[in-house]
Motif scaffolding. Sequence first.
Motif, PDB file in Angstrom:
ATOM      1  N   PHE A 144       0.108   2.713   1.023  1.00 38.60           N
ATOM      2  CA  PHE A 144       1.255   1.853   1.315  1.00 38.60           C
ATOM      3  C   PHE A 144       1.418   1.573   2.803  1.00 38.60           C
ATOM      4  O   PHE A 144       2.401   0.935   3.205  1.00 38.60           O
ATOM      5  CB  PHE A 144       2.516   2.451   0.714  1.00 38.60           C
ATOM      6  N   GLU A 200       8.476   0.282   3.329  1.00 35.65           N
ATOM      7  CA  GLU A 200       7.535   0.623   4.410  1.00 35.65           C
ATOM      8  C   GLU A 200       7.721  -0.258   5.639  1.00 35.65           C
ATOM      9  O   GLU A 200       7.418   0.169   6.758  1.00 35.65           O
ATOM     10  CB  GLU A 200       6.096   0.525   3.891  1.00 35.65           C
ATOM     11  N   ARG A 223       1.597  -2.058   2.926  1.00 34.93           N
ATOM     12  CA  ARG A 223       2.867  -2.720   2.617  1.00 34.93           C
ATOM     13  C   ARG A 223       3.684  -2.961   3.871  1.00 34.93           C
ATOM     14  O   ARG A 223       4.537  -3.856   3.902  1.00 34.93           O
ATOM     15  CB  ARG A 223       3.669  -1.893   1.616  1.00 34.93           C
ATOM     16  N   SER A 264      -5.964   4.722  -1.778  1.00 31.76           N
ATOM     17  CA  SER A 264      -6.248   3.769  -0.704  1.00 31.76           C
ATOM     18  C   SER A 264      -7.745   3.539  -0.569  1.00 31.76           C
ATOM     19  O   SER A 264      -8.551   4.450  -0.741  1.00 31.76           O
ATOM     20  CB  SER A 264      -5.676   4.273   0.618  1.00 31.76           C
ATOM     21  N   HIS A 299      -2.194   4.269  -6.356  1.00 28.38           N
ATOM     22  CA  HIS A 299      -1.877   5.188  -5.268  1.00 28.38           C
ATOM     23  C   HIS A 299      -3.132   5.637  -4.519  1.00 28.38           C
ATOM     24  O   HIS A 299      -3.074   6.604  -3.756  1.00 28.38           O
ATOM     25  CB  HIS A 299      -1.135   6.423  -5.801  1.00 28.38           C
TER      26      HIS A 299
END
Length: 775
Positions: A513, A482, A516, A551, A549
Amino acid sequence: MSHLKTIEQRLLWLSHWMIHHANHIRPKADAIKIGGHQASSASMVSIMTALYFSAMRVEDRVAVKPHAAPIFHAMQYLMGHLPLEKLQNFRGFHGVQSYPSRTKDVDDVDFSTGSVGLGVAITSFASIVQDYIAAKTWGQELPMGRMVALVGDAELDEGNIYECLQEGWKHDLRNTWWIIDYNRQSLDGIVREGLFERIEKIFQAFSWQVIRIKYGALQHAAFAEPGGAALRAWIDACPNQLYAALTFQGGAVWRQHLLDDLGDQGEVSALIARRSDAELAELMENLGGNCVQTMAETFAAIDHDRPTCFLAYSIKGWGTPIAGHKDNHGGLMTKAQMAEWQAHMGVPEGQEWEPFATVADPKALQDFLSKAPFFAKGPRQFTDAALQVPQITAGSDRDISTQMGFGKILDDLAKSDSDLAARIVTTSPDVTGTTNLGPWVNCRKLFARTVQADTFQDQKIPSTAKWEFTPEGQHIELGIAEMNLFLLLGALGLSHALFGKRLIPIGTVYDPFVARGLDALNYACYQDARFVIVGTPSGVTLAPEGGAHQSIAAPLIGMAQDGLAAFEPAFVDELAVIMAWAFDYLQRDGTGDPDERTWLRDETGGAVYLRLSTNPIEQPGQRADQAFRQGAIDGGYWLRPPGPNCDVVIAYQGVIAETRRDVGVLAVTSADRLNAGWTAAQRARARGNPAAISHIEHLLGALPAHCTLLTVIDGHPATLAWLGGVRGHRTIPLGVEHFGQTGTIGDLYRHFGIDAASMVERIASLTAGARPAGH
């Protein structure tokens, strides 16, 4: 070559005087050290002199090592591109920045630096962007420049650099130079012995040419003398810490140590004896990176476009009284040291700021500077005309997710022949198909500088993905990193300024992500790069995938990140309106006062974040009224307007949408924009404008004081909890505060209390006898 040496010495003085002035002469408002990295600047001065005044052309772009900012600013001042007052206010309010900044500095900064490693890596992505543009019919006249990074050796500890190297290898990287200031000292210590060997092997593994620049012209001349081979062998074997310590102690200590190690060998002793202490110190400190002649000759010898790493040995603090000391990273010369050094540099008192103070022939030097190719055309920032945004409409599906709607909108654009569609470039870190970019890619293909056939197609194996790589392609596929995604988006989003060709970059990533790549996202926004980032799927709505997975904090990131307008639409018609607005917003570069309707500075433009969901929900039908369209852009609108004596209002963001006949329903498409407008209006009122009213204040203005706000989001409840502070309404925020787990959407919504039944229960408890007397 004499002019380069003169420039080197001028830049060395001006940069160090700038730092000294800020710390020891300029009046201080507080006791905090101002700093400025004199030693880190000194180690780069020869490299930067040779690069800017000998090697580079106007089309080249540079990311300057953060701690070499004073050299960069001094250079711009020497060239007449920076007023003296900016230099005198180094690290002061509205002065030149601590680290080069595209948006805060007035000099000609190509790439902002400061978060170490990111400025290095973005140059490789900028080179890929340059190749992308040059491959298109509308960009073939683009002159091919080199993307150059000036790299501190300690920056090589940053992991994103190695992720970037791998991605560059995949995309046949070229026209990229990384020049490593290998001074072997960092903030806290000395670089480990033998690191250069590991550096070389890593770069060579990814097909870079590596050029080790260890010795300067004086050292090469000494090595050619009788006994020179022994001196060279001693230098090669000397530990980094010892070399630094001897440098700090000076010529007499150098002499004693060398004689102890190499004396009684006749030729070697004579070589040392032929030099005074000062000459011996100059010889031993004449490493390749501190020799402007050697650096200029090395750069001039490159006759190819392969990515090249220059490993330039240098002395931290070179040429100054603090050279080599282990504490010199953030250290400063004392007033006494500066006075002694000023005499050594030959700068008369009162002429410290004079650009040509010590120059014997100012006219000849000025003539040389005026012909430097890199500076020949003045500032090198470009622009490009805005692209017209075509009409964007939503599908008529009754049940559809925002992620699916996003794919449909891009598919429609892919099938059009609009100028905007031709400039869209998509990218994704190995989640292209699962973020609904597949139809766009099948139509517009993937980018590569050379054609690469899809073997599955050639073998006639059925597949929904047509992975054909071609120079005409408009999707850049990335590996799972990412940081690389946001660095590429940053480079794509600066294409209009760097290359004079506007792109409309769209990146997709699984929403959790985003975190990330957060440092690189912040870095891209700090540079005012323009792009759309789509975080999808999002929230615990991605129920079967489990907590890893799902958020939680992403909406708060969207609210807090400067330069990024964050949206989370529930319905696809909202998404269509927002995307049309976003394509225009990316291209704005105006200035001026805030829009008094919202108190947002929309005229300046910026990047856009869309948080989307995979959960298909029933759509509200055709809505074409302007109030809805404008509300979706401004951040909110009444999906169900409240009555005059409304007890409860549900305010939701995203696919958590619940409508009931007896409550008002506020559709929040962007808590970010509502909050930004509210805080801006408050500032305007504090400055004497009582008429400043934000959009959310207008929306909530008609609610009675006893009304309760029930806010709900598939994300952290703090995203909407602040709404109660707008008009003082009691607020009950619902959302997700803890990691989820695998299950159905219903399971997880019930677990977190954001399902319809939980909302009804909360509403019932609020309305049962809760209205104050008199209402």
